[in-house]
Design a protein around this motif. Structure first.
Motif, PDB file in Angstrom:
ATOM      1  N   LYS A  44       0.813  -1.226   0.000  1.00 44.76           N
ATOM      2  CA  LYS A  44       0.000   0.000   0.000  1.00 44.76           C
ATOM      3  C   LYS A  44       0.841   1.267   0.000  1.00 44.76           C
ATOM      4  CE  LYS A  44      -2.331  -1.363   3.559  1.00 44.76           C
ATOM      5  NZ  LYS A  44      -3.272  -1.409   4.713  1.00 44.76           N
ATOM      6  N   ASN A  45       1.954   1.257   0.721  1.00 42.33           N
ATOM      7  CA  ASN A  45       2.801   2.455   0.775  1.00 42.33           C
ATOM      8  C   ASN A  45       4.217   2.140   0.313  1.00 42.33           C
ATOM      9  OD1 ASN A  45       3.566   0.900   2.907  1.00 42.33           O
ATOM     10  ND2 ASN A  45       3.273   2.457   4.486  1.00 42.33           N
ATOM     11  N   ALA A  46       4.308   1.243  -0.663  1.00 46.24           N
ATOM     12  CA  ALA A  46       5.617   0.778  -1.122  1.00 46.24           C
ATOM     13  C   ALA A  46       6.468   1.905  -1.702  1.00 46.24           C
ATOM     14  CB  ALA A  46       5.431  -0.327  -2.169  1.00 46.24           C
ATOM     15  N   PHE A  47       5.853   2.796  -2.470  1.00 42.89           N
ATOM     16  CA  PHE A  47       6.623   3.873  -3.102  1.00 42.89           C
ATOM     17  C   PHE A  47       7.279   4.763  -2.049  1.00 42.89           C
ATOM     18  CE2 PHE A  47       6.867   8.279  -4.645  1.00 42.89           C
ATOM     19  CZ  PHE A  47       7.694   8.102  -5.740  1.00 42.89           C
ATOM     20  N   GLU A  48       6.500   5.185  -1.080  1.00 41.81           N
ATOM     21  CA  GLU A  48       7.037   6.068  -0.034  1.00 41.81           C
ATOM     22  C   GLU A  48       8.117   5.359   0.784  1.00 41.81           C
ATOM     23  OE1 GLU A  48       3.188   7.423  -1.415  1.00 41.81           O
ATOM     24  OE2 GLU A  48       3.838   5.487  -0.597  1.00 41.81           O
ATOM     25  N   THR A  49       7.881   4.088   1.099  1.00 42.19           N
ATOM     26  CA  THR A  49       8.842   3.324   1.897  1.00 42.19           C
ATOM     27  C   THR A  49      10.159   3.146   1.155  1.00 42.19           C
ATOM     28  OG1 THR A  49       7.017   2.102   2.929  1.00 42.19           O
ATOM     29  CG2 THR A  49       9.217   1.166   3.145  1.00 42.19           C
ATOM     30  N   ILE A  50      10.065   2.804  -0.127  1.00 45.28           N
ATOM     31  CA  ILE A  50      11.279   2.592  -0.918  1.00 45.28           C
ATOM     32  C   ILE A  50      12.044   3.902  -1.103  1.00 45.28           C
ATOM     33  CG2 ILE A  50      12.143   1.974  -3.220  1.00 45.28           C
ATOM     34  CD1 ILE A  50       9.895  -0.118  -3.342  1.00 45.28           C
TER      35      ILE A  50
END
Length: 303
Positions: free
Chosen positions: A287-293
């Motif tokens: 769900k928040n992969a972009f921000e986490t990466i």
């Protein structure tokens, strides 16, 4: 500069994530998908839109006609070349896809396995046309571990394993276990998308029902072009659409079968990723992969 690898089960949004990352980080995407390599197979393979393909350069998409062969070995060779080319122009290579054999080929240097003599390949091709199930039974005896990884109707991979055995006297599994491996992991930052089984099932159902009419129309067009008996037509989605078009199953049965097989495929992907990347990948919630990466890359001063 390291290669960013996005792994995840089907329907977890890998392509969309890779696109956002490539756009933000000045990257190019290498597809590791065994159906997206074929022209005309767009809907069922969840191929990136034409807009995405124009905006960000994607590699190994639409590179083959449906009746052409393409192996995991070829993928490994080409992917390595492309990674170097992307790096040479100062961009970041991003590998994205869920085809297990392709990823295995790259990680385990399948391109180092000797080429099979054409006479051996032609022999198995002719025999395989008669009964691939009998060949699969031989594979279960010669290389039971490899047989477990593939579908019993997978003619190409069954023949590949038997051909390697006849050529080298060694099973494909043994070849992977004993040959020198390139340390691919050290040159990568691997992110593994995490999702619960319940949420994934809902996403699979949603995607299947939304693509149904488009898949049927696309399959009809592919049949008209004369590609009904090709390898990609035996993949999940197209196989069921072909049965529906030929009047062998109802639309409801087609839908149920696609969902069931996609769930089983996702389960195999999960097992594979867990066994291969348990201690080598960074787990991120889908769900928040972009921000986490992006946060991870920022803290690491980018790859």
């Amino acid at each position: 500069m390291k290669t960013i690898v996005i792994l995840g089960q089907t329907a977890t949004g890998k392509s969309e994530l890779a696109f956002r990352l490539a756009k933000t980080l000045n990257g190019e995407i290498i597809s590791a998908d065994s159906i997206q390599i074929y022209k005309y197979f767009d809907v069922g393979s969840a191929k990136p839109s034409k807009t995405c393909l124009k905006e960000i350069k994607h590699h190994l998409i639409d590179i083959k006609e449906p009746d052409e062969d393409y192996s995991a070995q070829e993928f490994s060779i080409q992917a390595k070349q492309i990674i170097q080319e992307i790096k040479s122009i100062g961009k970041i290579p991003m590998l994205c896809g869920g085809t297990l054999f392709y990823i295995d080929a790259l990680l385990n240097s399948l391109d180092l396995i000797p080429q099979v003599d054409s006479k051996i390949k032609n022999f198995f091709d002719s025999v395989g046309n008669e009964n691939v199930i009998n060949l699969y039974k031989w594979l279960k005896i010669i290389d039971p571990k490899w047989a477990q990884k593939i579908n019993k109707n997978d003619k190409q991979r069954t023949i590949r394993a038997l051909s390697v055995f006849l050529q080298t006297g060694s099973s494909l599994t043994n070849f992977f276990n004993t040959k020198k491996k390139e340390n691919f992991f050290e040159n990568c930052m691997i992110f593994s998308l995490q999702i619960s089984d319940n949420v994934l099932e809902k996403r699979i159902i949603h995607r299947t029902t939304n693509m149904l009419d488009g898949l049927i129309e696309e399959t009809l067009n592919i049949i008209k072009m004369g590609f009904a008996q090709t390898k990609p037509m035996q993949s999940i989605g197209y196989r069921q659409a072909l049965l529906y078009i030929n009047g062998k199953i109802t639309k409801e049965e087609m839908t149920d079968s696609i969902i069931k097989e996609t769930k089983l495929y996702a389960k195999r992907q999960k097992t594979y990723f867990s066994s291969k990347f348990k201690d080598k990948s960074i787990k991120v919630d889908y769900k928040n992969a972009f921000e986490t990466i992006m946060e991870y890359l920022y803290q690491s001063h980018l790859p």
